[in-house]
Structures are given as C-alpha cells and as structure tokens.
Scaffold this motif. Structure first.
Motif, PDB file in Angstrom:
ATOM      1  N   ARG A  13     -88.244 -19.025 -22.520  1.00  0.00           N
ATOM      2  CA  ARG A  13     -89.386 -19.689 -21.872  1.00  0.00           C
ATOM      3  C   ARG A  13     -88.957 -20.992 -21.201  1.00  0.00           C
ATOM      4  O   ARG A  13     -87.970 -21.618 -21.607  1.00  0.00           O
ATOM      5  CB  ARG A  13     -90.509 -19.967 -22.876  1.00  0.00           C
ATOM      6  CG  ARG A  13     -90.090 -20.759 -24.118  1.00  0.00           C
ATOM      7  CD  ARG A  13     -91.290 -20.957 -25.027  1.00  0.00           C
ATOM      8  NE  ARG A  13     -91.960 -19.687 -25.312  1.00  0.00           N
ATOM      9  CZ  ARG A  13     -91.728 -18.939 -26.406  1.00  0.00           C
ATOM     10  NH1 ARG A  13     -90.890 -19.356 -27.317  1.00  0.00           N
ATOM     11  NH2 ARG A  13     -92.354 -17.800 -26.577  1.00  0.00           N
ATOM     12  N   ASN A  14     -89.694 -21.364 -20.180  1.00  0.00           N
ATOM     13  CA  ASN A  14     -89.420 -22.642 -19.528  1.00  0.00           C
ATOM     14  C   ASN A  14     -89.859 -23.794 -20.418  1.00  0.00           C
ATOM     15  O   ASN A  14     -90.799 -23.667 -21.197  1.00  0.00           O
ATOM     16  CB  ASN A  14     -90.143 -22.708 -18.178  1.00  0.00           C
ATOM     17  CG  ASN A  14     -89.339 -21.999 -17.089  1.00  0.00           C
ATOM     18  OD1 ASN A  14     -88.105 -22.001 -17.125  1.00  0.00           O
ATOM     19  ND2 ASN A  14     -90.037 -21.384 -16.140  1.00  0.00           N
ATOM     20  N   VAL A  22     -90.984 -29.171 -15.172  1.00  0.00           N
ATOM     21  CA  VAL A  22     -90.186 -28.187 -15.911  1.00  0.00           C
ATOM     22  C   VAL A  22     -88.739 -28.677 -15.917  1.00  0.00           C
ATOM     23  O   VAL A  22     -88.117 -28.857 -14.872  1.00  0.00           O
ATOM     24  CB  VAL A  22     -90.306 -26.795 -15.265  1.00  0.00           C
ATOM     25  CG1 VAL A  22     -89.422 -25.785 -15.995  1.00  0.00           C
ATOM     26  CG2 VAL A  22     -91.764 -26.336 -15.291  1.00  0.00           C
ATOM     27  N   PHE A  25     -84.984 -24.334 -19.482  1.00  0.00           N
ATOM     28  CA  PHE A  25     -85.554 -23.210 -20.246  1.00  0.00           C
ATOM     29  C   PHE A  25     -84.826 -23.102 -21.577  1.00  0.00           C
ATOM     30  O   PHE A  25     -83.762 -23.701 -21.780  1.00  0.00           O
ATOM     31  CB  PHE A  25     -85.476 -21.906 -19.460  1.00  0.00           C
ATOM     32  CG  PHE A  25     -84.091 -21.311 -19.366  1.00  0.00           C
ATOM     33  CD1 PHE A  25     -83.659 -20.363 -20.290  1.00  0.00           C
ATOM     34  CD2 PHE A  25     -83.215 -21.696 -18.345  1.00  0.00           C
ATOM     35  CE1 PHE A  25     -82.384 -19.826 -20.214  1.00  0.00           C
ATOM     36  CE2 PHE A  25     -81.939 -21.155 -18.272  1.00  0.00           C
ATOM     37  CZ  PHE A  25     -81.526 -20.225 -19.202  1.00  0.00           C
ATOM     38  N   GLY A  96     -86.370 -25.207 -14.249  1.00  0.00           N
ATOM     39  CA  GLY A  96     -86.260 -24.075 -15.178  1.00  0.00           C
ATOM     40  C   GLY A  96     -85.961 -22.781 -14.455  1.00  0.00           C
ATOM     41  O   GLY A  96     -85.238 -22.762 -13.455  1.00  0.00           O
ATOM     42  N   VAL A 129     -89.934 -13.898 -15.407  1.00  0.00           N
ATOM     43  CA  VAL A 129     -90.736 -15.117 -15.550  1.00  0.00           C
ATOM     44  C   VAL A 129     -91.922 -15.035 -14.594  1.00  0.00           C
ATOM     45  O   VAL A 129     -91.754 -14.697 -13.421  1.00  0.00           O
ATOM     46  CB  VAL A 129     -89.887 -16.375 -15.232  1.00  0.00           C
ATOM     47  CG1 VAL A 129     -90.734 -17.641 -15.280  1.00  0.00           C
ATOM     48  CG2 VAL A 129     -88.713 -16.468 -16.195  1.00  0.00           C
TER      49      VAL A 129
END
Lengths: 131, 341
Positions: A13-14, A22, A25, A96, A129
C-alpha cells in the motif's frame, strides 16, 4: 522457504503522510527462514519496482513499532525477528506507486551462520494500485 | 522388546506454525496423536523470546507452562536444537568465550525444559563443545554434534567432535546422526521442484540417474557448469553433490556415541502391498533394524523436510506426512519385536 510471505499478499500500500502527500509505499514481510533471527543478521535486501532497483537509503524496516534504516539494523543484535510475525519494509519514493499494475521483486538476504554464503530468498508480486 | 522410542522434532510443523495455523501446543498435540511421545524443540522457532547469549533466561512461567503441556499430552522433552550465531555481529565472528556463553545458555534452557540433550549445530567448533562439557555435566545434559550432509562420519571436522566425546566421556558428548546422510535416491520432491522452476528435463534426468547409481555427481556438476547450464539445473546438480548416500552400516562403528536420531524425511508415499507408507529416498527398513542391532535406545525423532520443496505447488500437510512417517517407524519397530519371536 516461506518465500511467498516475503511480500505478504494484499499488504502492498502507498504510505500517506499527515499532510496527505504520498511519501512511498510499504509491504509486510515474513522472515524466509525456519527460525527467528536477530535483526543484525538481516542484510540489505534487493528491492526492485518495475525492474528498477531501490537505493538502500530509500529502504526502511519497521519491526515491533521501531523503524530503522538497514545500516542501523546491522547494529541491532538483541532483537529477534520471530517467526509468524511480520515486519514492514517501506520504500521511500515520492508519489508512491502510481495507479495501475506494478511488479515488486524482493530478495531478502540473511546472514545464516552455518552457511558459507549469504542466504538469498526471492519473491515477486504483481500488484494493482487503484486511486 | 526394543528400547528404541519414537519422537517428533517440532521442526516438522514449521510451515503450519509460520503461517499461523498452528501454535506450539497444536504442534505437540499433533505429535502426540501419532504416538510419538518424545518432543524435540527449536528454541528460536516456536518459543518467542528465547534469549540471545547474554540476555536473561526465559521466565520460570514459561517452563511451568511447558511442563503443563508435557503433562497434558503425556509427552517427554527429548532434545533442544541449538544454533550458534557466529555471524551475529556484522563484520566479525564470535570469539571462543562468546561461543561458550551461547552454548551455556542452551545447556541451562535444556535442563529447565527437562530435556536430555542438545543437538549441536554442525558449525560449532569442537573446542566450544569441549569447553562447555563440565557445565553440561553439572546440568545433567548431553551434547551431540549433528552429523548432517554434506558432512559424514568420514569428515575431519566430525572426527574432531567425536574425539572430544572420547576425551570428556560419552555420557556428556556424542552425536546426533541426521538420516539425510542416507539419501539413497534423490528426493522426488526436490527434482519436481527444480522442474517446476524450469530445470532442463533431460539434464535433470541425467542428474537423478548419476546420483541414484552413486555416480560422480561432482564431475557432472562441473561439466554442467562448464557447459553453461541454467541456474536451476545447476542448482539441482549442486543438490546432487550436497546430498550424500552413506552406507547405513557406518552407524555401527559409532554405536556408543549415538545419542539421538534425526529421522529426516522428504516424502512419505503409499506403496502397494504395504499397510504403511514408505519414505522415497531414505532406507528406513535398513536403518531401524541396524539401530536395534547396535543397541540404540534413544529416540527416532521425525524431521519433515519436504515442506519447503512443495510449498510453491501444493498445500503443505505436515500432519499427514509426520503421521505417515511415524506409522512406518511403528511398523518397522513392531517387526523387530516379531523377529524376537
């Protein structure tokens, strides 16, 4: 062994900072070995994102709530990464992972005392994503 | 009536433990259900908080709980598998004092568990075992170096360990032969894994043939390497060099030093005409009678090693595999009783 848990399924996940940006990740990771090992015996892993190698200084490992660089990890000889517990590897990377499909490849490298070489353990996962 | 006993190393259930479907208690229960009442453990595997050398021992509450578990299942602790992290610190190896301190930790732990002995990992220098011998004797614990492939009884390193036993006494120092020194057929699970990973089928067949006929696996490896074989095929060829097929008879000349047996197995499978499954690679039907003949009275401790070779393709079922291995050992031990008449 346990290589499929080097990148725990569904854990990529970011990482979003408090201000909403962001910063990279992360994914959860299990030791690819049959016994727990001191963090000092975890070598710098190879992490590739879509074929591109991540620099060591952009990698962090979080275990039991403490986040360290791999250079710092080398001095932690009194904390054991226990079986059936997951650490988190974070890749610092502005923005990310962008929306879409990505291939994450990790070679988790361990200094196992009875082996004359560094133990190399690979896992590759394709993740999607979505915003 | 044979004095050989059956046990299980909890190593066998590592897949279930690591994946969170088994606790320490579940592993002991699974072993006990097979009638294997001797329990071998790895401190660093299923005992979270097992201390590093220099740290405090586990709390008494742990050992109290451990004894409760043993009482609940009618099991007995047999052996603690120790490890020596000589590479604990980056950039230097442990010195002699640190190594002895590490082994002292294992000796205290083994005594507190109520176990009889320690499997000494093969990278432990003989002088470390010798230095720790008085401490082990004081604690009523024996230490046995694991004779594990690629080492065999013929290697100087193992011979040096056995010389320590001669010097300090076989009540305190001996050996734990791993039945992986008797891999008389290359395990199918290893070969199949290599094929799934893309090994060259013709070369793989050649590697198997060479290994199974006790051919020159080293020469084959070198030839494949020179020919530029792919890494997976080369890896299989390397397995063919590292695995060894000693004659079972070699146990005979070390009878008085054998403290415990790592009953390693890769794959149990059904065989027509038998009411128990067989191990594909290791000739237990030769091993068990020979151990009886030389007066072995310790534990055959099942150690399932196939898990890591099949986990990519099928659901690992260590419980069934261990139960099948124990079924075979029970049958072979019962045969001994039959022969006594």
């Amino acid at each position: 062994m346990f290589n499929e848990m080097i990148i725990r399924e569904g854990s990529v996940r970011n990482v979003v900072a408090d201000d909403g940006t962001v910063t990279g990740f992360s994914f959860e990771t299990h030791l690819p070995y049959y016994r727990g090992l001191g963090l000092s015996m975890v070598e710098v892993p190879e992490v590739r994102v879509d074929g591109e190698a991540v620099a060591e200084e952009d990698l962090r490992l979080t275990y039991n709530g403490v986040t360290r660089t791999f250079a710092e990890l080398a001095d932690v000889s009194d904390v054991r990464w226990e079986l059936r517990t997951f650490a988190t590897i974070t890749v610092l990377q502005e923005g990310g992972l962008a929306d879409g499909e990505h291939e994450i490849a990790v070679n988790l490298r361990l200094r196992v005392s009875y082996l004359p070489f560094i133990s190399e353990n690979r896992c590759t996962r394709t993740v999607t994503v979505r915003a | 009536m044979t004095r050989i006993k059956r046990g299980v190393s909890l190593y066998s259930y590592q897949h279930e433990y690591a994946h969170g479907s088994f606790t320490l208690k579940d592993a002991i229960a699974a072993a006990a259900r097979t009638g294997a009442l001797g329990i071998e453990t790895l401190g660093e595997q299923m005992i979270p908080g097992f201390p590093f050398p220099g740290q405090s021992d586990l709390p008494d509450s742990f050992y109290a709980r451990w004894k409760e578990l043993m009482d609940t299942y009618g099991t007995t602790p047999t052996v603690h598998d120790m490890f020596l992290d000589t590479k604990r610190y980056k950039g230097r190896l442990l010195n002699l004092d640190e190594m002895v301190e590490s082994l002292h930790r294992d000796i205290r732990h083994t005594a507190k568990m109520g176990a009889q002995g320690i499997r000494v990992i093969v990278n432990t220098p003989p002088e470390v075992v010798e230095a720790a011998a008085p401490y082990a004797r004081e604690h009523g614990v024996w230490m046995g170096v694991e004779v594990h492939s690629p080492y065999s009884f013929d290697d100087d390193w193992i011979k040096r360990h056995l010389e320590v036993a001669e010097r300090v006494g076989s009540d305190v120092v001996g050996c734990v032969p791993d039945m992986g020194i008797f891999v008389h057929r290359l395990p199918r699970v290893v070969v199949d894994r290599a094929l799934r990973d893309g090994a060259d089928p013709d070369l793989a067949a050649q590697i198997v043939e060479t290994y199974n006929t006790h051919g020159d696996t080293q020469a084959l490896f070198e030839r494949l390497e020179a020919d530029g074989a792919d890494p997976v095929t080369l890896g299989l060829a390397r397995n063919g060099v590292h695995m060894i097929a000693q004659p079972v008879d070699c146990l005979r000349s070390h009878a008085e030093l054998i403290k415990h047996i790592h009953a390693k197995f890769y794959e149990m499978y059904p065989v027509e005409g038998f009411d128990y499954w067989h191990e594909y690679s290791i000739p237990y039907h030769e091993i068990v009678p020979l151990l009886e003949e030389i007066g072995f009275d310790g534990y055959l401790s099942s150690e399932y090693e196939g898990n890591r070779h099949i986990e990519d393709a099928e659901t690992v079922d260590s419980v069934t595999q261990v139960a099948a291995h124990q079924g075979m050992l029970a049958a072979l031990l019962a045969d001994l009783a039959g022969k006594e008449g």
